[in-house]
Design an enzyme around this catalytic site. Sequence first.
Site, PDB file in Angstrom:
ATOM      1  CB  SER A 112      -0.803  -0.165   1.376  1.00  0.00           C
ATOM      2  OG  SER A 112      -1.806  -0.740   1.439  1.00  0.00           O
TER       3      SER A 112
ATOM      4  CD  GLN B  85     -11.150 -12.815   3.573  1.00  0.00           C
ATOM      5  OE1 GLN B  85     -11.722 -13.080   3.898  1.00  0.00           O
ATOM      6  NE2 GLN B  85     -11.193 -10.887   4.095  1.00  0.00           N
TER       7      GLN B  85
ATOM      8  CB  THR C 226      -6.981 -20.128   1.403  1.00  0.00           C
ATOM      9  OG1 THR C 226      -6.883 -20.267   0.476  1.00  0.00           O
ATOM     10  CG2 THR C 226      -8.356 -19.499   2.624  1.00  0.00           C
TER      11      THR C 226
ATOM     12  CG  ASN D 126      -6.342  -2.246  -0.514  1.00  0.00           C
ATOM     13  OD1 ASN D 126      -5.408  -2.107  -0.249  1.00  0.00           O
ATOM     14  ND2 ASN D 126      -6.912  -2.904   0.881  1.00  0.00           N
TER      15      ASN D 126
END
Length: 380
Positions: free
Chosen positions: A88, A153, A158, A197
């Site tokens: 970021s 996600q 993962t 984001n």
Amino acid sequence: MRKQLRTTLTAATAVALTAALAAPALAAPSGGGHEATRQAVRAAVADGVPGVTLTARRGHGTWAATAGVGDLETGKPRSTADHYRVGSVTKTFVATVVLQLEAEGKLSLDDKVEKWLPGVVRGNGHDGRRITLRQLLNHSSGIFNYLADTGFQQKYMTPDGFMKHRFDQASPEDVIAIAMANKPHFEKPGTSFAYSNTNYVLAARVIEKATGSDDYADEIERRIIAPLKLSSTSVPTRVTLPRPSSRAYSKLAKTDTGPTYDVTELNPRLAYGSGQMVSSSADLTRFYSALLRGKLLRPEQLKEMKTTIPSSRDTNRYGLGLVDRKLECGVHVWGHDGGIFGSNTDVVTTEDGRHSLAVNFNGDWSGSTDAIIEAEFCGK
């Protein structure tokens, strides 16, 4: 490319890492003092960070140091010249370009997103006709953060998902669509703060529309990287890191236990304007120092960038891609942090740009960059 899981360390690696924890290979090519910072760096490695690299710039002098290892298999130390993914921290570069475009009269911070990206921010309560560019940059838009989507996600964050999809060629429109499939974090733009984001994926697309560039990266290269001669900084599309660099490690979990995975190779394009860039500690201190000293923005735009709102952390206030952080000793520093698979970066500088620090961990599950910043600027 190393796609296999790092579930255990070899005996040789364990010996090398044990040695690093006992007596970190702390190198200081130039400068003196910084003893509190040295101790904080050692503490980060003792806490489980594989390796640390940092550069401090004060006036005309610099001090650089490393600790721990850059490769868990070989025990190779980190380098003060390491390239790494900055996550970021990319947002400050993107915001700087947007503000330069405002100074040139090519856009206004009060423009609605709809003006530049018609029909893009729509669905489930999102409405680009009510959101300004300023609200994208200071995270007061309410737009859903695509990283918070459970499907995203599962697919990318993962162990099984990451190993299968780490090289996916997702487009900015793909991640924007993921955000639009969810409800906003809050309904009325400009009334609250929610770090997203998605805001900076959209801001990068606005840069392209306002300049006619095929890629926002071209504008960052032309307007920031080239003028400042940031030779280690890029907006890459390749999956490997430039040399020199260290391996990057992650638990790919919300805990600091369990297997350690080598996540060095990945497609950074997935993050786009929210976190695509690669840099080095020396380049980052040069960039933030130049930014705060007014070398990249006119006074009016720098003032806009430093106009802050309360963030999700009591000691921080968020401007336009720039964070005002109050340290325990009362000192204020400006900068941004960034996390991406296997990489944790923090960059700060004093308001006059004369004292800057950039630090990177090549692991994303332990250690405190806050402690290193406090040590450097507060001496504790």
